[in-house]
Write an enzyme that holds these catalytic residues in place. Structure first.
Site, mmCIF file in Angstrom:
data_model
loop_
_atom_site.group_PDB
_atom_site.id
_atom_site.type_symbol
_atom_site.label_atom_id
_atom_site.label_comp_id
_atom_site.label_asym_id
_atom_site.label_seq_id
_atom_site.Cartn_x
_atom_site.Cartn_y
_atom_site.Cartn_z
ATOM 1 N N VAL A 59 -2.437 9.946 0.049
ATOM 2 C CA VAL A 59 -3.076 8.422 0.007
ATOM 3 C C VAL A 59 -2.094 7.763 -0.690
ATOM 4 O O VAL A 59 -0.914 8.236 -1.398
ATOM 5 C CB VAL A 59 -4.258 8.591 -0.971
ATOM 6 C CG1 VAL A 59 -3.965 9.199 -2.306
ATOM 7 C CG2 VAL A 59 -4.991 7.594 -0.990
ATOM 8 N N CYS A 60 -2.108 6.463 -0.216
ATOM 9 C CA CYS A 60 -1.323 5.343 -0.742
ATOM 10 C C CYS A 60 -2.288 4.252 -0.731
ATOM 11 O O CYS A 60 -3.509 4.307 -1.143
ATOM 12 C CB CYS A 60 -0.133 5.017 0.054
ATOM 13 S SG CYS A 60 -0.429 4.536 1.788
ATOM 14 N N LYS A 61 -1.795 2.868 -0.870
ATOM 15 C CA LYS A 61 -2.451 1.833 -1.251
ATOM 16 C C LYS A 61 -3.640 1.484 0.272
ATOM 17 O O LYS A 61 -4.551 1.224 0.236
ATOM 18 C CB LYS A 61 -1.723 0.516 -1.168
ATOM 19 C CG LYS A 61 -2.809 -0.780 -1.600
ATOM 20 C CD LYS A 61 -1.886 -1.662 -1.990
ATOM 21 C CE LYS A 61 -2.651 -3.093 -2.107
ATOM 22 N NZ LYS A 61 -1.877 -4.365 -2.453
ATOM 23 N N GLY A 80 -2.298 3.213 3.551
ATOM 24 C CA GLY A 80 -2.109 4.205 4.686
ATOM 25 C C GLY A 80 -0.869 4.208 5.489
ATOM 26 O O GLY A 80 -0.561 5.280 6.047
ATOM 27 N N MET A 112 -6.330 3.729 -0.808
ATOM 28 C CA MET A 112 -7.342 3.436 -2.168
ATOM 29 C C MET A 112 -7.922 2.033 -1.805
ATOM 30 O O MET A 112 -8.848 1.691 -2.473
ATOM 31 C CB MET A 112 -6.251 3.144 -3.228
ATOM 32 C CG MET A 112 -5.784 4.446 -3.895
ATOM 33 S SD MET A 112 -6.864 5.874 -4.212
ATOM 34 C CE MET A 112 -7.648 5.211 -5.560
#
Length: 99
Positions: free
Chosen positions: A62-64, A66, A90
């Site tokens: 996961v990141c902010k 994708g 997120m």
């Protein structure tokens, strides 16, 4: 590349599945909250830190939003890891967060 939505991931967590989640955002982003149980390894440290990850289990990245998680997935896949990108990151996460 395998992809899962945040809603699908939340369903797995709610069902009690043991899931390895790797958060590849920067430290200042992670300070605003992470998915409970996630491990933080910033994207720039993935290659030098991948030996910390168990190759025998799937990992959800996961990141902010994708994009960075997709890059991390490519790196990890090339090195034999079973990884799934969390689409929307997120920004789409509606579950609990830990600080």
């Amino acid at each position: 590349m395998n992809v899962i939505t945040t809603e699908q991931l939340l369903q797995k967590l709610d069902a009690g599945e043991e899931i390895s989640i790797i958060d590849v955002r920067e430290s200042e982003e992670v300070a605003n909250g992470m998915i409970p149980g996630a491990k933080h390894i910033a994207l720039g440290q993935i290659e030098s830190s991948m030996e910390q990850l168990d190759k025998s289990v799937p990992h959800y990245i996961v990141c902010k939003a994708g994009g960075r998680s997709a890059m991390a997935c490519e790196i990890l896949e090339e090195n034999g890891y079973d990884v799934t990108n969390i689409a929307g990151g997120m920004m789409d996460w509606n579950g609990e967060v830990q600080f």
